[in-house]
Design a protein around this motif. Structure first.
Motif, short mmCIF file in Angstrom:
data_model
loop_
_atom_site.label_atom_id
_atom_site.label_comp_id
_atom_site.label_asym_id
_atom_site.label_seq_id
_atom_site.Cartn_x
_atom_site.Cartn_y
_atom_site.Cartn_z
N LEU A 72 0.68 -1.18 0.14
CA LEU A 72 -0.07 -0.09 0.09
C LEU A 72 0.83 1.31 -0.24
CD1 LEU A 72 -2.99 0.98 0.22
CD2 LEU A 72 -2.38 1.31 2.66
N GLY A 73 0.68 2.13 -0.80
CA GLY A 73 1.30 3.41 -1.02
C GLY A 73 2.68 3.36 -1.67
N GLY A 74 3.12 2.05 -2.12
CA GLY A 74 4.37 1.91 -3.14
C GLY A 74 5.23 1.59 -2.00
N GLY A 75 6.52 1.23 -2.51
CA GLY A 75 7.65 0.65 -1.64
C GLY A 75 8.42 1.94 -0.87
N TYR A 76 8.26 2.94 -1.41
CA TYR A 76 8.94 4.25 -0.53
C TYR A 76 8.17 4.56 0.69
CZ TYR A 76 10.88 8.84 0.40
OH TYR A 76 11.25 10.00 0.80
N TRP A 77 6.92 4.58 0.45
CA TRP A 77 5.83 4.95 1.38
C TRP A 77 5.88 3.99 2.43
CZ3 TRP A 77 1.72 2.59 4.03
CH2 TRP A 77 1.10 3.44 4.66
N TRP A 78 5.87 2.77 2.17
CA TRP A 78 5.99 1.49 3.03
C TRP A 78 6.99 1.41 3.83
CZ3 TRP A 78 8.93 -2.99 3.78
CH2 TRP A 78 8.28 -3.82 4.30
N HIS A 79 8.24 1.68 3.30
CA HIS A 79 9.57 1.73 3.97
C HIS A 79 9.50 2.55 5.08
CE1 HIS A 79 13.72 1.74 5.12
NE2 HIS A 79 13.87 2.93 4.72
N ILE A 80 9.32 3.98 4.80
CA ILE A 80 9.10 5.07 5.79
C ILE A 80 8.09 4.72 6.72
CG2 ILE A 80 8.53 7.51 6.20
CD1 ILE A 80 9.52 8.07 3.35
N HIS A 81 6.74 4.25 6.41
CA HIS A 81 5.87 4.09 7.32
C HIS A 81 6.14 2.82 8.20
CE1 HIS A 81 1.88 2.45 8.72
NE2 HIS A 81 1.45 3.63 8.48
N GLU A 82 6.59 2.07 7.62
CA GLU A 82 6.60 0.70 8.36
C GLU A 82 7.68 0.79 9.61
OE1 GLU A 82 4.18 -2.38 8.35
OE2 GLU A 82 3.67 -0.36 8.33
N MET A 83 8.91 1.28 9.07
CA MET A 83 10.07 1.49 10.19
C MET A 83 9.64 2.55 11.34
SD MET A 83 12.04 -0.41 8.97
CE MET A 83 13.34 -0.24 10.08
N ILE A 84 8.75 3.29 10.99
CA ILE A 84 8.13 4.15 12.11
C ILE A 84 7.05 3.60 12.75
CG2 ILE A 84 7.55 6.61 12.76
CD1 ILE A 84 8.68 7.44 9.99
N PHE A 85 5.83 3.36 12.16
CA PHE A 85 4.66 3.00 12.81
C PHE A 85 4.54 1.51 12.78
CE2 PHE A 85 4.01 7.06 10.61
CZ PHE A 85 3.66 7.90 11.63
N GLY A 86 5.30 0.85 12.13
CA GLY A 86 5.26 -0.73 12.38
C GLY A 86 6.24 -1.30 13.41
N PHE A 87 7.55 -0.75 13.05
CA PHE A 87 8.52 -1.36 13.84
C PHE A 87 8.87 -0.44 15.57
CE2 PHE A 87 13.28 -0.06 14.86
CZ PHE A 87 13.47 -1.22 15.67
N GLY A 88 8.80 0.95 15.13
CA GLY A 88 9.24 1.79 16.11
C GLY A 88 8.05 1.82 17.08
N CYS A 89 6.68 1.73 16.62
CA CYS A 89 5.64 1.94 17.57
C CYS A 89 5.35 0.55 18.19
CB CYS A 89 4.17 2.44 16.65
SG CYS A 89 4.36 4.03 16.43
N ALA A 90 5.64 -0.39 17.56
CA ALA A 90 5.40 -1.78 18.50
C ALA A 90 6.41 -1.74 19.71
CB ALA A 90 6.13 -3.02 17.36
N ILE A 91 7.54 -1.56 19.41
CA ILE A 91 8.55 -1.17 20.47
C ILE A 91 7.96 -0.26 21.66
CG2 ILE A 91 11.04 -0.80 21.40
CD1 ILE A 91 10.87 -3.13 19.50
N ILE A 92 7.53 1.04 21.14
CA ILE A 92 7.05 1.68 22.18
C ILE A 92 5.84 1.33 22.92
CG2 ILE A 92 5.97 3.90 22.12
CD1 ILE A 92 7.41 4.99 19.65
N ALA A 93 4.94 0.63 22.02
CA ALA A 93 3.80 -0.20 22.91
C ALA A 93 4.36 -0.74 23.81
CB ALA A 93 2.82 -0.80 21.67
N GLY A 94 5.27 -1.75 23.50
CA GLY A 94 5.69 -3.01 24.56
C GLY A 94 6.32 -2.15 25.65
#
Length: 421
Positions: A72-94
């Motif tokens: 969704l959003g293309g590769g560039y969008w996905w990379h930015i989004h997932e490293m912040i809101f996927g990876f980063g926010c998972a750690i923050i939530a934990g």
């Protein structure tokens, strides 16, 4: 012996016995829950680290056109989004779902509640990577629902116990949600919302959160780990440090409404970096060089401080490439501090001494090399950018791969000391 004294002794004894019974009951209840779901840090630290490895591998392959993926959003969008809101926010939530127990004295999310939150996070990762599964708008709704759900779970015990000083993290999670919403809106309304502003707002939110948490724990970690006197905090310096970061973050978050000034943003970042450096030096990072858990933490703060200054300068002069300098904050700051924190928190909350596996020293070095190569390599030799991205990504894989291999057994098994958690 007076009757009053005997009564007091009996009350003390009965109180201890009742407490012991409660602990036994807690342990019996605990044993019915799989260890991975006994406290928030367990599933989110482990899955977040694993996901970062998967996300970096897929990005490296997409960047070179080696795989035919259309997230969704293309590769560039996905990379930015997932490293912040996927990876980063998972750690923050934990981290927050674990810390809430210390703040309130109320048992943190576990069992079914924790499983639902985890599955909600996981569903967001799947539907964004494979958008053909669902309509785009439904995928967006699923992804956006995770952080408000975490905020709700956090807010309940904080309000119930009147821990209003820690309630700050609830609106912060909602600001993360707003930045995430802007990233999604950039897909549907690109003429109004920009991927870069929304994504960078997310980076600044992570940086602000890291700065706030560093101010709370760095003096204590440093003093305890080096057996030295704790640095006395300066409230005005903390406010200046975090306040300048907040201004930089809002200038990005509100860009669709107010517009964006490179000059203003650059100056604010430099000011934030100077304050961050002043505060970091007061924590005496040089005394931590013999303790990997500490120097890795302080090195990440250094990347944040100097990264802000260099990144700020890049918005004032075209000779410094902003797109590469952002990685001082994302790889060195976010990646480095996350690695240092999750390796420490995981030890403490699984009942182990604060002595990480020896391989983690290599992991801390790898994340440092990943930062330096990614930020400065393409600046010095722009024609070798693809090579530097490959090398940096490989170092990231080594760093978090070491964490996953050495910490997965801890995170998936009961505490060593037999306590709940």
């Amino acid at each position: 012996m007076s009757k009053g004294f005997i009564t007091i002794v009996r009350l003390i004894f009965l109180g201890k016995k009742k407490k012991q019974m409660m602990q036994i009951t807690d342990l019996k209840t605990e044993q019915k829950i799989t260890p991975l779901l006994r406290l928030g840090f367990r599933p989110f630290f482990l899955s977040g680290a694993i996901f970062s490895i998967v996300a970096v591998i897929l990005w490296l392959l997409m960047y070179k056109g080696a795989v035919n993926l259309s997230p969704l959003g293309g590769g560039y969008w996905w990379h930015i989004h997932e490293m912040i809101f996927g990876f980063g926010c998972a750690i923050i939530a934990g981290f927050l779902l674990t810390a809430i127990q210390n703040w309130t004295g109320v048992r943190g999310a576990q069992g079914t509640t924790l499983l639902v939150l985890f599955l909600l996070w996981l569903a967001g990762r799947v539907v964004l990577l494979i958008p053909s599964m669902l309509p785009d708008t439904l995928a967006t709704i699923i992804d956006l629902s995770f952080l408000p759900a975490v905020a709700y779970v956090l807010a309940k015990p904080l309000v119930a116990t009147k821990q209003y000083n820690n309630l700050f993290f609830v609106p912060l999670l909602l600001l993360f949600t707003l930045a995430n919403l802007e990233m999604h809106l950039a897909i549907y309304f690109p003429q109004t919302f920009a991927v870069t502003y929304a994504g960078y707002a997310g980076v600044m939110l992570v940086t602000l959160l890291m700065s706030v948490m560093a101010g709370r724990v760095a003096p204590m970690f440093t003093a305890n780990g080096t057996k030295t006197t704790k640095a006395t905090p300066l409230p005005w310096l903390d406010k200046a440090t975090n306040g300048s970061l907040a201004i930089a973050m809002f200038s990005l978050l509100l860009a669709p409404i107010t517009g964006f000034s490179n000059q203003f943003f650059g100056i604010i970042l430099i000011i934030a970096g100077i304050f961050q450096t002043m505060r970091w030096l007061r924590w005496r990072p040089w005394i931590t060089l013999g303790v990997p858990l500490l120097w890795s933490f302080h090195l990440a703060i250094k990347f944040i401080a100097y990264g802000l200054i260099i990144l700020g300068a890049s918005y004032l002069t075209p000779e410094i490439p902003s797109s590469h300098m952002w990685h001082l904050l994302t790889v060195g700051g976010m990646g480095g501090l996350i690695l240092a924190m999750i390796s420490r928190v995981s030890l403490g909350h699984t009942g182990r001494p604060l002595s990480p596996p020896k391989a983690m020293t290599a992991a801390y070095i790898f994340i440092t090399l990943a930062t330096l190569v990614r930020a400065f390599g393409p600046w010095v030799l722009p024609e070798k950018t693809v090579l530097f991205i490959d090398i940096s990504g490989t170092f990231w894989l080594f760093a978090f791969g070491i964490f996953v291999i050495t910490y997965a057994p801890m995170l998936m098994s009961a505490r060593k000391d037999g306590r709940p958690g």
